[in-house]
Design an enzyme around this catalytic site. Structure first.
Site, PDB file in Angstrom:
ATOM      1  CD  GLU A   1      -2.912  -1.549   2.463  1.00  0.00           C
ATOM      2  OE1 GLU A   1      -2.997  -0.731   3.190  1.00  0.00           O
ATOM      3  OE2 GLU A   1      -3.779  -2.161   2.528  1.00  0.00           O
TER       4      GLU A   1
ATOM      5  CG  ASN B   1      -0.237  -6.851  -1.978  1.00  0.00           C
ATOM      6  OD1 ASN B   1      -1.374  -7.323  -2.689  1.00  0.00           O
ATOM      7  ND2 ASN B   1      -1.178  -6.236  -0.820  1.00  0.00           N
TER       8      ASN B   1
ATOM      9  CG  HIS C   1      -9.546  -6.219   0.503  1.00  0.00           C
ATOM     10  ND1 HIS C   1     -10.176  -7.277   1.117  1.00  0.00           N
ATOM     11  CD2 HIS C   1      -8.578  -5.823   0.613  1.00  0.00           C
ATOM     12  CE1 HIS C   1      -9.113  -7.207   2.291  1.00  0.00           C
ATOM     13  NE2 HIS C   1      -8.255  -6.610   1.054  1.00  0.00           N
TER      14      HIS C   1
ATOM     15  CD  GLU D   1      -4.598  -8.056   1.381  1.00  0.00           C
ATOM     16  OE1 GLU D   1      -5.341  -7.094   2.138  1.00  0.00           O
ATOM     17  OE2 GLU D   1      -3.654  -7.860   1.287  1.00  0.00           O
TER      18      GLU D   1
ATOM     19  CG  ASP E   1     -12.917  -9.229   1.565  1.00  0.00           C
ATOM     20  OD1 ASP E   1     -12.771  -8.141   1.097  1.00  0.00           O
ATOM     21  OD2 ASP E   1     -11.879  -9.428   2.462  1.00  0.00           O
TER      22      ASP E   1
HETATM   23  C1  XIL Z   1      -6.393  -6.948   7.615  1.00  0.00           C
HETATM   24  C2  XIL Z   1      -6.281  -8.827   8.772  1.00  0.00           C
HETATM   25  O1  XIL Z   1      -7.391  -8.819   8.086  1.00  0.00           O
HETATM   26  C3  XIL Z   1      -7.383  -7.690   9.655  1.00  0.00           C
HETATM   27  O2  XIL Z   1      -6.757  -9.149  11.193  1.00  0.00           O
HETATM   28  C4  XIL Z   1      -5.821  -6.537  11.001  1.00  0.00           C
HETATM   29  O3  XIL Z   1      -6.769  -6.430  12.197  1.00  0.00           O
HETATM   30  C5  XIL Z   1      -5.779  -5.359   9.685  1.00  0.00           C
HETATM   31  O4  XIL Z   1      -5.256  -5.986   8.680  1.00  0.00           O
HETATM   32  N1  XIL Z   1      -4.945  -4.544   3.627  1.00  0.00           N
HETATM   33  C6  XIL Z   1      -3.765  -5.147   3.697  1.00  0.00           C
HETATM   34  C7  XIL Z   1      -3.607  -6.516   4.728  1.00  0.00           C
HETATM   35  O5  XIL Z   1      -3.009  -5.436   2.597  1.00  0.00           O
HETATM   36  O6  XIL Z   1      -2.690  -6.921   5.895  1.00  0.00           O
HETATM   37  C8  XIL Z   1      -5.222  -6.132   5.759  1.00  0.00           C
HETATM   38  O7  XIL Z   1      -5.376  -7.742   7.042  1.00  0.00           O
HETATM   39  C9  XIL Z   1      -6.463  -5.844   5.305  1.00  0.00           C
HETATM   40  C10 XIL Z   1      -6.210  -4.643   4.439  1.00  0.00           C
END
Ligand code: XIL
Length: 398
Positions: free
Chosen positions: A212, A253, A289, A317, A319
């Site tokens: 990020e 990422n 996400h 990641e 979802d």
């Molecule tokens: C999230 C985890 O899933 C949570 O348990 C934690 O509290 C916060 O981080 N982007 C990312 C991940 O790169 O590391 C994040 O994971 C979700 C968003």
């Protein structure tokens, strides 16, 4: 004589083992050839057509989670006949995987599914390789949480994505609140990346070395790294990671780079610039996400734009959340959306794998992060496969 004695002992053991499944053990489902009865005090409960499990209770008593199990039976569910990782492999992808987190690993029902390589060929630790977990105090490293996930993956024969070396979030205060010279922070970043990457060297398929780095408008995120080192922290970290594990694929990422726009352009330009300077960069991670009904329309063309740079791309990641409560219509749209995302990856050879940000709504990060939203994963909170599961399979078969 000796052979037949041991054979009969073995045979006795096998037939005993197959007689009854233990509490939380599998007791049925398509393709299951083991025991179909449960030890006393538990009842064989169909979670979906592929998986029945011995849950605590008796035949006349609802198992734990019984009321939602009943309601799940009438809700739309999954009918696919192939595992997610099997479908990904058949499509020529390197893996399909899931994020997981250490506290969840005490949940036997959860781990039973996580261990199935027909579903998951890869794991990502959701938290336990982050800076606050791995170097909570300067020079004091803790690999225990990450080791637990890596050891589970190794035992299962699953790949691991390392997540992550350098990120503005989940930083211990000694880093985020420190006032370092450029030379000091250079050494801190190099030490951190090189120590964690070398600890797991050989066990990691790919590392999110940088996580990020950009704001949504494509400008650099203001954090301790950028504010102290400018953009130099990126090559620094990548070079330290390469030296620590020459075989790991090194990724950057981010989120909101999945569709074309200012942030995607900034990431494309960063990768081109690293390549022109000879800095090691092997891949880009699209977090994905997403929100039901709101996918970026340029996802596939954008995947093509990144892979045209000669790097690999992973969906890291995934979802797809919705405003609760979940309705049949939302679950159907979610299925379509999962299919669209997987279909976009499937259509581009350089999109090598997909990771969902945990597989069950029981452990999704969504409800605690996005108020009023949830139901983002392909399995519900009772480990019942949702229509989204079939969307993923259909995406790999498209
Ligand atoms: C999230 C985890 O899933 C949570 O348990 C934690 O509290 C916060 O981080 N982007 C990312 C991940 O790169 O590391 C994040 O994971 C979700 C968003």
């Amino acid at each position: 004589m000796r052979f037949s004695a041991s054979f009969s002992v073995l045979f006795a053991f096998v037939s005993y083992a197959a007689a009854q499944s233990a509490e939380w053990g599998q007791c049925g489902g398509i393709g299951w050839t083991g025991a179909t009865t449960c030890v006393s005090g538990t009842v064989c409960t169909e979670l979906n057509s592929y998986y029945s499990q011995c849950l605590p209770g008796t035949a006349t008593t609802a198992p734990s989670g019984g009321s939602s199990t009943t309601s799940a039976a009438s809700a739309p569910s999954s009918t696919a006949t192939v595992g997610l990782a099997v479908a990904a492999k058949a499509a020529g992808k390197t893996y399909f995987g899931s994020a997981t987190d250490n506290p969840e690993l005490t949940d036997t029902a959860y781990v039973t599914i996580l261990n199935q390589t027909s579903e998951f060929m890869q794991l990502t630790p959701g938290n336990s390789m982050k800076w606050d977990a791995t170097e909570p105090e300067q020079g004091v490293f803790d690999f225990s949480g990450g080791d637990q996930v890596v050891n589970l993956a190794k035992a299962n024969g699953q790949l691991v994505r390392g997540h992550n070396c350098v990120w503005y979030n989940q930083l211990p205060s000694w880093v985020s609140g420190g006032s370092f010279t450029a030379a000091e922070l250079t050494s801190i970043v190099q030490t951190h990346c090189s120590t964690i990457v070398s600890h797991w060297a050989g066990d990691i398929y790919s590392w999110d070395v940088i996580n990020e780095p950009f704001n949504d408008d494509g400008t650099w995120r203001s954090d301790v790294f950028y504010n102290t080192l400018g953009t130099d922290y990126v090559p620094l970290a990548l070079q330290a990671a390469r030296a620590a594990d020459p075989n790991a694929k090194l990724y950057i990422n981010d989120y909101n780079i999945e569709g074309s726009g200012a942030k995607a352009t900034a990431m494309l330009n960063l990768i081109k610039s690293l390549q022109s300077q000879g800095v090691p960069i092997d891949g880009v991670g699209f977090q994905c996400h997403f929100i039901v009904g709101e996918l970026p329309s340029t996802l596939q063309t954008n995947i093509e734009a990144f892979t045209a740079l000669g790097i690999e791309l992973a969906i890291t990641e995934l979802d797809i959340r919705m405003t609760l409560p979940a309705t049949d219509a939302l679950l159907e749209q979610q299925k379509q959306d999962y299919q669209t995302v997987i279909g976009a990856c499937n259509a581009v050879e350089g999109c090598i794998g997909v990771t969902i940000w945990d597989y069950t709504d029981k452990y999704s990060w969504v409800p605690s992060t996005f108020s009023g939203q949830g139901a983002a994963c392909p399995w519900d909170e009772n480990f019942v496969r949702k229509p989204a599961y079939d969307g993923i399979v259909a995406g790999f078969q498209s």
